[in-house]
Design a protein around this motif. Structure first.
Motif, mmCIF file in Angstrom:
data_model
loop_
_atom_site.group_PDB
_atom_site.id
_atom_site.type_symbol
_atom_site.label_atom_id
_atom_site.label_comp_id
_atom_site.label_asym_id
_atom_site.label_seq_id
_atom_site.Cartn_x
_atom_site.Cartn_y
_atom_site.Cartn_z
ATOM 1 N N ALA A 54 -72.464 -123.799 34.800
ATOM 2 C CA ALA A 54 -72.647 -122.583 34.000
ATOM 3 C C ALA A 54 -71.796 -121.469 34.590
ATOM 4 O O ALA A 54 -71.830 -121.215 35.796
ATOM 5 C CB ALA A 54 -74.111 -122.175 33.977
ATOM 6 N N GLY A 70 -77.666 -126.791 40.638
ATOM 7 C CA GLY A 70 -77.689 -126.452 39.224
ATOM 8 C C GLY A 70 -76.582 -127.098 38.423
ATOM 9 O O GLY A 70 -76.695 -127.256 37.211
ATOM 10 N N ASP A 75 -77.831 -127.674 26.973
ATOM 11 C CA ASP A 75 -78.548 -126.516 27.493
ATOM 12 C C ASP A 75 -78.946 -126.824 28.931
ATOM 13 O O ASP A 75 -79.875 -127.610 29.175
ATOM 14 C CB ASP A 75 -79.773 -126.234 26.622
ATOM 15 C CG ASP A 75 -80.539 -124.996 27.062
ATOM 16 O OD1 ASP A 75 -80.215 -124.437 28.124
ATOM 17 O OD2 ASP A 75 -81.472 -124.609 26.335
ATOM 18 N N LEU A 76 -78.262 -126.205 29.884
ATOM 19 C CA LEU A 76 -78.522 -126.505 31.289
ATOM 20 C C LEU A 76 -79.888 -126.025 31.761
ATOM 21 O O LEU A 76 -80.331 -126.401 32.839
ATOM 22 C CB LEU A 76 -77.436 -125.892 32.175
ATOM 23 C CG LEU A 76 -76.060 -126.558 32.152
ATOM 24 C CD1 LEU A 76 -75.147 -125.910 33.180
ATOM 25 C CD2 LEU A 76 -76.163 -128.055 32.416
ATOM 26 N N SER A 77 -80.571 -125.212 30.962
ATOM 27 C CA SER A 77 -81.906 -124.771 31.354
ATOM 28 C C SER A 77 -82.948 -125.865 31.141
ATOM 29 O O SER A 77 -84.060 -125.783 31.667
ATOM 30 C CB SER A 77 -82.308 -123.525 30.566
ATOM 31 O OG SER A 77 -82.529 -123.818 29.197
ATOM 32 N N LYS A 78 -82.606 -126.893 30.380
ATOM 33 C CA LYS A 78 -83.542 -127.992 30.124
ATOM 34 C C LYS A 78 -83.563 -128.975 31.286
ATOM 35 O O LYS A 78 -82.639 -129.030 32.107
ATOM 36 C CB LYS A 78 -83.154 -128.723 28.838
ATOM 37 C CG LYS A 78 -83.330 -127.912 27.567
ATOM 38 C CD LYS A 78 -83.012 -128.770 26.341
ATOM 39 C CE LYS A 78 -83.280 -128.018 25.052
ATOM 40 N NZ LYS A 78 -83.000 -128.863 23.855
ATOM 41 N N SER A 79 -84.608 -129.782 31.345
ATOM 42 C CA SER A 79 -84.690 -130.848 32.344
ATOM 43 C C SER A 79 -83.661 -131.922 32.026
ATOM 44 O O SER A 79 -83.186 -132.045 30.887
ATOM 45 C CB SER A 79 -86.087 -131.459 32.342
ATOM 46 O OG SER A 79 -86.310 -132.173 31.130
ATOM 47 N N ARG A 83 -78.757 -133.671 38.843
ATOM 48 C CA ARG A 83 -78.348 -132.414 39.463
ATOM 49 C C ARG A 83 -79.208 -132.116 40.680
ATOM 50 O O ARG A 83 -80.351 -132.593 40.799
ATOM 51 C CB ARG A 83 -78.442 -131.261 38.458
ATOM 52 C CG ARG A 83 -79.821 -130.927 38.000
ATOM 53 C CD ARG A 83 -79.792 -129.774 37.023
ATOM 54 N NE ARG A 83 -80.994 -129.794 36.178
ATOM 55 C CZ ARG A 83 -81.047 -129.252 34.968
ATOM 56 N NH1 ARG A 83 -80.000 -128.672 34.447
ATOM 57 N NH2 ARG A 83 -82.160 -129.303 34.277
ATOM 58 N N ARG A 95 -81.422 -129.667 42.539
ATOM 59 C CA ARG A 95 -82.281 -128.577 42.083
ATOM 60 C C ARG A 95 -82.417 -127.436 43.100
ATOM 61 O O ARG A 95 -83.076 -126.442 42.817
ATOM 62 C CB ARG A 95 -83.666 -129.130 41.756
ATOM 63 C CG ARG A 95 -83.800 -129.679 40.351
ATOM 64 C CD ARG A 95 -83.584 -128.588 39.340
ATOM 65 N NE ARG A 95 -84.128 -128.922 38.028
ATOM 66 C CZ ARG A 95 -84.097 -128.101 37.003
ATOM 67 N NH1 ARG A 95 -83.558 -126.916 37.116
ATOM 68 N NH2 ARG A 95 -84.617 -128.460 35.853
#
Length: 209
Positions: free
Chosen positions: A117, A153, A171-175, A200, A202
């Motif tokens: 991101a 991330g 959407d990188l905000s998702k699991s 990824r 975390r």
């Protein structure tokens, strides 16, 4: 098939399915704890589809499981030997360090990328340099793994050619479980087996969901 979990602070997930109308997929996603804070991820695409493709991929999967501590180029050669009397497969391997790097190697058309991101949104940070060949049939003369720096991330994304990655809006905000399930549902081709793997780091607090 859908599977996901954590190894240390590395979150991962795999989603895949067989060619519509077939019972068996020739695509495999492999997740192996190699110890020392590293995880070996592999995506294998048996040539064609059906039972013969699955046999080739299963042989390589066993080799990786039994030799997970070996260097990536050695693992590729061992898979090549094990699949010598099969259809063969495209294989990409990625050794994900809990620290700050991914080491990877690909033969055939299994794509691997690191997505990050940025101020302008999602971008491709790095793409594995794939070498032509079919593991089990024709291996490149030189197998040279690459090393890519990653940050907590960043998303490692690996997929067979049954997934249209160019169309993927992630959407990188998702699991990772949600990311892979969504990609499979929205971007799998109807003409092939399909599989996608995501992983990824975390960060320090990543082991808690």
């Amino acid at each position: 098939m859908h599977d996901d979990g954590f190894i240390g602070r590395i979150e991962w997930a795999v989603a895949g399915r067989a060619l519509p109308g077939q019972q068996v997929s020739g695509d495999r996603g492999v997740v192996l704890d190699t110890g020392g804070g590293t995880v070996l991820f592999a995506v294998l695409d048996g040539l064609g589809h059906g039972a013969a493709a699955a046999d080739a991929a299963d042989r390589a999967t066993r080799v990786l499981s039994e030799n997970r501590a070996e260097p990536l180029d050695v693992l590729m050669v061992l898979c090549h030997r094990a699949m010598a009397d099969t259809r063969g497969a495209a294989i990409s391997l990625a050794l994900f360090d809990e620290g700050d790097k991914v080491r990877w190697l690909g033969v055939g058309n299994v794509e691997s990328q690191v997505l990050t991101a940025g101020p302008a949104g999602l971008r491709v940070h790095a793409t594995v340099l794939l070498t032509a060949g079919i593991v089990g049939y024709r291996l490149p003369a030189t197998l040279q793994p690459q090393t890519v720096a990653v940050r907590p991330g960043d998303l490692l994304l690996m997929s067979t050619d049954g997934i249209v990655t160019e169309a993927a809006d992630i959407d990188l905000s998702k699991s990772t479980a949600d990311i892979t399930a969504d990609m499979l549902a929205r971007h799998a081709k109807d003409t092939d087996d399909a599989l996608v793997l995501a992983a990824r780091h975390r960060g320090a607090a990543g082991a808690a969901r």
